[in-house]
Enzyme design. Structure first.
Site, PDB file in Angstrom:
ATOM      1  N   GLU A 114      10.028  55.925 -54.245  1.00 10.24           N
ATOM      2  CA  GLU A 114       9.741  54.827 -53.322  1.00 10.24           C
ATOM      3  C   GLU A 114       9.074  55.312 -52.044  1.00 10.24           C
ATOM      4  O   GLU A 114       8.293  54.596 -51.436  1.00 10.24           O
ATOM      5  CB  GLU A 114      11.030  54.075 -52.977  1.00 10.24           C
ATOM      6  CG  GLU A 114      10.806  52.918 -52.028  1.00 10.24           C
ATOM      7  CD  GLU A 114      11.940  51.919 -52.006  1.00 10.24           C
ATOM      8  OE1 GLU A 114      12.097  51.253 -50.975  1.00 10.24           O
ATOM      9  OE2 GLU A 114      12.655  51.789 -53.014  1.00 10.24           O
ATOM     10  N   LYS A 115       9.385  56.535 -51.658  1.00 12.95           N
ATOM     11  CA  LYS A 115       8.833  57.047 -50.402  1.00 12.95           C
ATOM     12  C   LYS A 115       8.687  58.566 -50.508  1.00 12.95           C
ATOM     13  O   LYS A 115       9.300  59.204 -51.379  1.00 12.95           O
ATOM     14  CB  LYS A 115       9.711  56.672 -49.207  1.00 12.95           C
ATOM     15  CG  LYS A 115      11.175  57.049 -49.361  1.00 12.95           C
ATOM     16  CD  LYS A 115      11.985  56.640 -48.155  1.00 12.95           C
ATOM     17  CE  LYS A 115      12.267  55.165 -48.109  1.00 12.95           C
ATOM     18  NZ  LYS A 115      13.300  54.730 -49.072  1.00 12.95           N
ATOM     19  N   ASP A 172      14.227  52.943 -54.839  1.00 15.83           N
ATOM     20  CA  ASP A 172      15.586  52.894 -54.301  1.00 15.83           C
ATOM     21  C   ASP A 172      16.465  52.033 -55.209  1.00 15.83           C
ATOM     22  O   ASP A 172      15.986  51.090 -55.842  1.00 15.83           O
ATOM     23  CB  ASP A 172      15.573  52.306 -52.881  1.00 15.83           C
ATOM     24  CG  ASP A 172      15.172  53.351 -51.844  1.00 15.83           C
ATOM     25  OD1 ASP A 172      15.052  54.531 -52.203  1.00 15.83           O
ATOM     26  OD2 ASP A 172      14.993  52.981 -50.666  1.00 15.83           O
ATOM     27  N   ASP A 187      18.143  49.367 -55.445  1.00 22.44           N
ATOM     28  CA  ASP A 187      18.469  47.984 -55.125  1.00 22.44           C
ATOM     29  C   ASP A 187      17.356  47.094 -55.665  1.00 22.44           C
ATOM     30  O   ASP A 187      16.376  47.577 -56.221  1.00 22.44           O
ATOM     31  CB  ASP A 187      18.657  47.792 -53.617  1.00 22.44           C
ATOM     32  CG  ASP A 187      17.429  48.192 -52.798  1.00 22.44           C
ATOM     33  OD1 ASP A 187      16.339  48.362 -53.387  1.00 22.44           O
ATOM     34  OD2 ASP A 187      17.561  48.340 -51.576  1.00 22.44           O
ATOM     35  N   TYR A 206      22.891  56.727 -50.454  1.00 22.02           N
ATOM     36  CA  TYR A 206      21.968  55.613 -50.177  1.00 22.02           C
ATOM     37  C   TYR A 206      22.655  54.547 -49.322  1.00 22.02           C
ATOM     38  O   TYR A 206      23.698  54.016 -49.698  1.00 22.02           O
ATOM     39  CB  TYR A 206      21.500  55.009 -51.498  1.00 22.02           C
ATOM     40  CG  TYR A 206      20.554  53.846 -51.337  1.00 22.02           C
ATOM     41  CD1 TYR A 206      19.267  54.049 -50.846  1.00 22.02           C
ATOM     42  CD2 TYR A 206      20.942  52.558 -51.681  1.00 22.02           C
ATOM     43  CE1 TYR A 206      18.397  52.988 -50.695  1.00 22.02           C
ATOM     44  CE2 TYR A 206      20.075  51.492 -51.534  1.00 22.02           C
ATOM     45  CZ  TYR A 206      18.798  51.712 -51.043  1.00 22.02           C
ATOM     46  OH  TYR A 206      17.926  50.646 -50.887  1.00 22.02           O
ATOM     47  N   ARG A 226      21.564  51.404 -48.026  1.00 20.89           N
ATOM     48  CA  ARG A 226      21.321  49.952 -48.104  1.00 20.89           C
ATOM     49  C   ARG A 226      22.083  49.338 -49.280  1.00 20.89           C
ATOM     50  O   ARG A 226      21.542  48.530 -50.032  1.00 20.89           O
ATOM     51  CB  ARG A 226      19.821  49.675 -48.237  1.00 20.89           C
ATOM     52  CG  ARG A 226      19.000  50.105 -47.037  1.00 20.89           C
ATOM     53  CD  ARG A 226      17.506  49.978 -47.316  1.00 20.89           C
ATOM     54  NE  ARG A 226      16.702  50.440 -46.208  1.00 20.89           N
ATOM     55  CZ  ARG A 226      16.115  49.635 -45.312  1.00 20.89           C
ATOM     56  NH1 ARG A 226      16.261  48.332 -45.414  1.00 20.89           N
ATOM     57  NH2 ARG A 226      15.392  50.133 -44.335  1.00 20.89           N
TER      58      ARG A 226
END
Length: 639
Positions: free
Chosen positions: A7-8, A103, A105, A331, A333
């Site tokens: 994701e990043k 991520d 989610d 993680y 979030r």
């Protein structure tokens, strides 16, 4: 060649570290020793197109265009990350196998899925995409995750839920912002009437609380205490019991069940004074309180606000740094408060890391029984991500700022609670009849601290004599206690987050309130901090000391909009439906089609009502187009 899509960049680098060496860095990717490649997104590489991209005429805001509902949804690249999107598209076409490492989610699921679909991957290759769920960026944890790949097909429902949320927000925010802004312009207002499915009901919560406080008039209410005595082992036992009004007294009580007629209370006190009493029921039980579960993001933000007065955004920012830069926590979030069963075996290494990282918890670690495996470990309640806990990474916290140390302390202490026994206490309840009236007395005394030893809580023990059913007592005095109702408190960071997390108590529709779960919320774990900050940036909210209140503009905005848009009812129902989509219990069309129909009704009513309701809005001083562009920029970010 396998292509890992993170994701990043920070996640991409962590993945590469767990793969064979040597490594070779290239434009937007890392080549690893076995020929595989790790690349990454930089947040959202794609965004919903603007209305004018569907039809040029939509560039100008007009009533007759509304509602704007795309027949076929389109995405476009984000200008600042267009180069990385080109890198990924090329690598995706070259790869034999794609591994999705967004991520864990629903937003992270959609973010990478969108790029894969946008790159034109064929159906056969699409079915072979694998999913890697990483919640811990330490080397060993990443290696474990890479060895536990799952089919990305298992997460289609999660991605669909995120897609439904994104499109619903576009439809709702864009159309309603346009219609109410156009109406306000007719009255001379020069700003944008920003309407959002979460931000507007949240602002409504604060405005209604502020008004409730302003309009509050304190009123007296009355309680009656019976002062009782009785012989116990040749000693006099004295205690009090509180009157429990019968159903016949309802007409003399308020909605909260408090007696508001002083004469009634005085009459009861007089009737019991000097009267015999009899114990109708007496129970003495030992009870236990299990340790609080590890944190999800909202739980952590609420506790950090209570203890340190940190804002939700401050906590989230610190957590992201502890997770990405220092790899000290998992993680952040996360909306889960549970852990996978196999995670229990990591307890010794995590405990050693906590001892190394902070001396303030060394005694807590020493007192922990790591063999305890309580309710926190539950595979049935863990899917894409688990609770926020410390990692086994060793790094002295002394080099970190105080806020980071405090947040790590809270997370680590909450984790260590799982390895302490239950808190136990004795509870006694006596029901006593005096002259046909019922009185109740309760007592509570600690037996074992258990996990509460970590919190240094001071709870005063209370006691009752050892009574028995049928025992005779004597009431030597009935006493009227006069109290006054208290105004509700203004929201603060902790209570506003708590309200968002458990929105059912603020829902007006009784039918909806009945089907909402206690955990149904307003917004998601990942978006709540951003939404609160957005309302501050738009000057709809303000801080007054430690409290959060609505500004004049925020209050006028809520007063100007239909109640439907300012209540949490509809948004809470949306969140419930979006969660149902992620659990494969509801379809995308079952959510979107009714929403589109409702949107048309709201817009027709807004146009019909005319601008009168918006004429009292004070101007924010911002220009029409400039303010709207800022709004769209915030809306397109991952929050």
């Amino acid at each position: 060649m396998k292509l890992y899509i993170a994701e990043k960049p920070s996640l991409g680098r962590a993945i590469a570290q767990a793969l064979p060496k040597p490594h070779r860095k290239a434009e937007g990717c890392i080549h690893v020793g076995n020929g595989d490649i790790v690349s990454w997104c930089i947040g959202h590489l794609l965004t919903q197109v603007d209305p004018e991209d569907y039809q040029e005429a939509f560039k100008k805001w007009k009533f007759e265009h509304l509602p704007i509902i795309p027949e076929q949804w389109k995405l476009k690249s984000v200008a600042r990350t267009r180069k990385q999107l080109s890198v990924l598209k090329k690598l995706i076409k070259q790869a034999d196998q794609l591994i999705h490492v967004g991520d864990p989610d629903r937003e992270g699921q959609l973010l990478v899925d969108e790029v894969i679909h946008f790159s034109g991957v064929r159906a056969a290759k699409l079915k072979q995409v694998q999913r890697c769920l990483i919640s811990d960026l330490t080397l060993n944890a990443v290696k474990r995750s890479l060895q536990s790949l799952r089919s990305n097909q298992e997460f289609i429902a999660l991605s669909t839920s995120a897609l439904a949320r994104t499109r619903a927000d576009w439809l709702y925010g864009l159309n309603l912002t346009r219609v109410y802004t156009l109406q306000a312009q007719k009255s001379g207002y020069k700003g944008v009437i920003s309407v959002g499915r979460v931000q507007t009901p949240l602002l409504g919560l604060v405005v209604r609380r502020d008004l409730e406080i302003e309009r509050f008039v304190s009123k007296p209410f009355y309680e009656v205490e019976a002062h009782l005595e009785g012989s116990q082992q040749n000693a006099l036992a004295l205690f009090t019991a509180k009157w429990k009004p019968s159903a016949a007294c309802q007409q003399y009580q308020d909605a909260e069940g408090r007696v508001i007629v002083k004469g009634l209370a005085e009459n009861v006190a007089q009737r019991i004074t000097g009267q015999d009493a009899i114990v109708k029921e007496f129970s003495a039980k030992n009870k236990k309180q299990t340790p609080p579960l590890p944190y999800n993001l909202s739980g952590l933000q609420i506790d950090a606000a209570k203890r340190y007065h940190y804002s939700a955004q401050q906590v989230l920012d610190v957590c992201q740094t502890l997770y990405e830069r220092y790899q000290l926590i998992t993680y952040p979030r996360s909306d889960s408060r549970y852990l996978p069963n196999n995670h229990h075996q990591q307890a010794p290494s995590i405990a050693r890391a906590i001892t190394h990282n902070t001396s303030t918890l060394s005694a807590a670690v020493a007192g922990a029984d790591l063999s305890i495996k309580g309710r926190a470990w539950n595979d049935a309640k863990v899917d894409a991500h688990h609770a926020i806990i410390p990692t086994d990474s060793h790094k002295s916290l002394s080099s970190l700022d105080q806020m980071s140390q405090n947040i790590y302390y809270l997370i680590a202490r909450q984790y260590l609670c799982q390895f302490y026994p239950d808190h136990t206490y004795a509870q006694c309840v006596a029901e006593i009849e005096i002259n046909k009236g019922l009185f109740v007395s309760k007592a509570k005394a600690k037996l074992e601290d258990g996990w509460k030893v970590l919190f240094n809580t001071q709870e005063k023990d209370t006691f009752l004599p050892n009574l028995s059913k049928g025992q005779r007592l004597f009431c030597n005095k009935g006493q009227v206690i006069e109290k006054n109702t208290q105004a509700p408190q203004h929201f603060n960071d902790a209570t506003l987050l708590a309200a968002m997390s458990k929105i059912s108590r603020y829902v007006k529709d009784k039918g909806l309130k009945g089907i909402l779960k206690d955990t149904d919320g307003l917004g998601t774990e990942a978006t709540r901090a951003g939404i609160i900050e957005l309302l501050f940036k738009r000057q709809f909210l303000k801080r007054v000391g430690k409290t959060i209140e609505a500004s004049e503009v925020g209050r006028k905005l809520i007063e100007s909009l239909p109640e439907l848009l300012t209540l949490p009812d509809m948004t809470a129902q949306w969140e419930m439906q979006l969660n149902a989509i992620s659990l494969k219990k509801q379809s995308y069309n079952g959510f979107i089609v009714p929403l589109e129909k409702q949107l048309k009704i709201i817009i027709d009513k807004a146009i019909k009502d005319g601008p009168q309701a918006l004429s009292q809005l004070p101007s924010t001083g911002g220009t029409f187009k400039k303010t709207y562009r800022k709004k769209r920029g915030v809306a397109n970010k991952k929050r």
